[in-house]
Enzyme design. Structure first.
Site, PDB file in Angstrom:
ATOM      1  N   ASN A 148       0.866  -1.178   0.000  1.00 46.65           N
ATOM      2  CA  ASN A 148       0.000   0.000   0.000  1.00 46.65           C
ATOM      3  C   ASN A 148       0.897   1.220   0.000  1.00 46.65           C
ATOM      4  O   ASN A 148       1.383   1.659   1.050  1.00 46.65           O
ATOM      5  CB  ASN A 148      -0.921  -0.014   1.220  1.00 46.65           C
ATOM      6  N   GLU A 149       1.126   1.738  -1.199  1.00 48.77           N
ATOM      7  CA  GLU A 149       2.025   2.875  -1.368  1.00 48.77           C
ATOM      8  C   GLU A 149       1.325   4.154  -0.912  1.00 48.77           C
ATOM      9  O   GLU A 149       0.100   4.166  -0.715  1.00 48.77           O
ATOM     10  CB  GLU A 149       2.440   2.989  -2.845  1.00 48.77           C
ATOM     11  N   PRO A 150       2.078   5.246  -0.713  1.00 46.09           N
ATOM     12  CA  PRO A 150       1.462   6.510  -0.306  1.00 46.09           C
ATOM     13  C   PRO A 150       0.277   6.869  -1.213  1.00 46.09           C
ATOM     14  O   PRO A 150       0.353   6.694  -2.430  1.00 46.09           O
ATOM     15  CB  PRO A 150       2.612   7.512  -0.449  1.00 46.09           C
TER      16      PRO A 150
END
Ligand code: F6R
Length: 248
Positions: A148-150
């Protein structure tokens, strides 16, 4: 977020291994399955070595453990050395008494046009197992948990997602060159992770110190996905002294 700070990676890993062993043994005492959420990457390597040692020397059994891994590259062949399927078997599953049918790792070989359904099914399997009792996490330099990237929503579920280029470069050491590092991954979502009854995030080394400080002590923001763990009532950060160095 409460932090448990240790002198070195081995001590921190032993602390997490003890939490896992206690969770497994409590479930065994109740005659129930123990559902673990597992992470890959360099951070949990010492933890898995310690669990293998406890299995061999202290009789810790994984017979009642059901596991769900956080993520997998996409696309990737299961038998590729870089796959998280291969990693988990190399580091843990090949050395303990896990039942193969109790192991769940997102399948990087799944046909792309059927991925949505596959991800829904992964969530359903977690629910049918009774939900995750204990979720183990690492943290990316950009604050990602799982992949879950920024910018990932607090409401996100298991899905196919883009890897940040910074993440691809951070993981380049496993691949022959950057073009071979997959651009996509299947990951549990933030909401999937937050449903776990207990969460333990591990971080080692000075490189992680700035993001650990932001996630643990600054305001919650989707720009630092790990900060969203502040929503959860039973999350612990297990750190070595270097990763804890910027905490106030
Ligand atoms: C891996 C995962 C990632 C890693 C993170 C840190 O399953 O979910 O979020 O935990 O990229 O990676 P390392 O441990 O290699 O620094």
């Amino acid at each position: 977020i409460p932090c448990s700070i240790h002198n070195n990676i081995l001590d921190g890993s032993k602390h997490v291994a003890a939490i896992i062993a206690e969770t497994i043994r409590n479930s065994q005492a109740e005659g129930k399955a123990c559902v673990l959420g597992l992470a890959t990457g360099s951070t949990p390597k010492t933890l898995y070595a310690e669990l293998v040692r406890m299995h061999r020397e202290e009789g810790l059994s994984f017979a009642n453990v059901i596991s769900f891994n956080l993520d997998e590259y996409y696309p990737i062949e299961r038998e590729a050395y870089q796959s998280y399927y291969h990693f988990m078997h190399r580091m843990l599953f090949n050395h303990v008494d896990m039942k193969p049918e109790h192991i769940h790792i997102p399948n990087g070989e799944w046909p792309k046009d059927a991925i949505k359904q596959y991800c829904l099914e992964y969530e359903k399997q977690i629910e049918e197992a009774g939900g995750v009792d204990l979720q183990i996490l690492g943290i990316g330099m950009n604050g990602h948990i799982g992949f879950n990237e920024p910018g990932s929503s607090i409401h996100s579920h298991t899905r196919l997602t883009n890897l940040d280029n910074t993440t691809r470069f951070a993981n380049l050491y496993e691949f022959p060159n950057i073009s071979q590092v997959p651009r996509l991954a299947i990951t549990m979502g933030i909401s999937t992770i937050l449903k776990a009854k207990k969460i333990v995030l591990m971080a080692w080394g000075s490189g992680k110190a700035p993001v650990v400080q932001k996630a643990a002590e600054e305001h919650m923001t989707e720009h630092i996905p790990a900060s969203l763990l502040q929503q959860h009532t039973d999350t612990l950060f297990v750190l070595d002294a270097a990763a804890a160095a910027e905490l106030t």
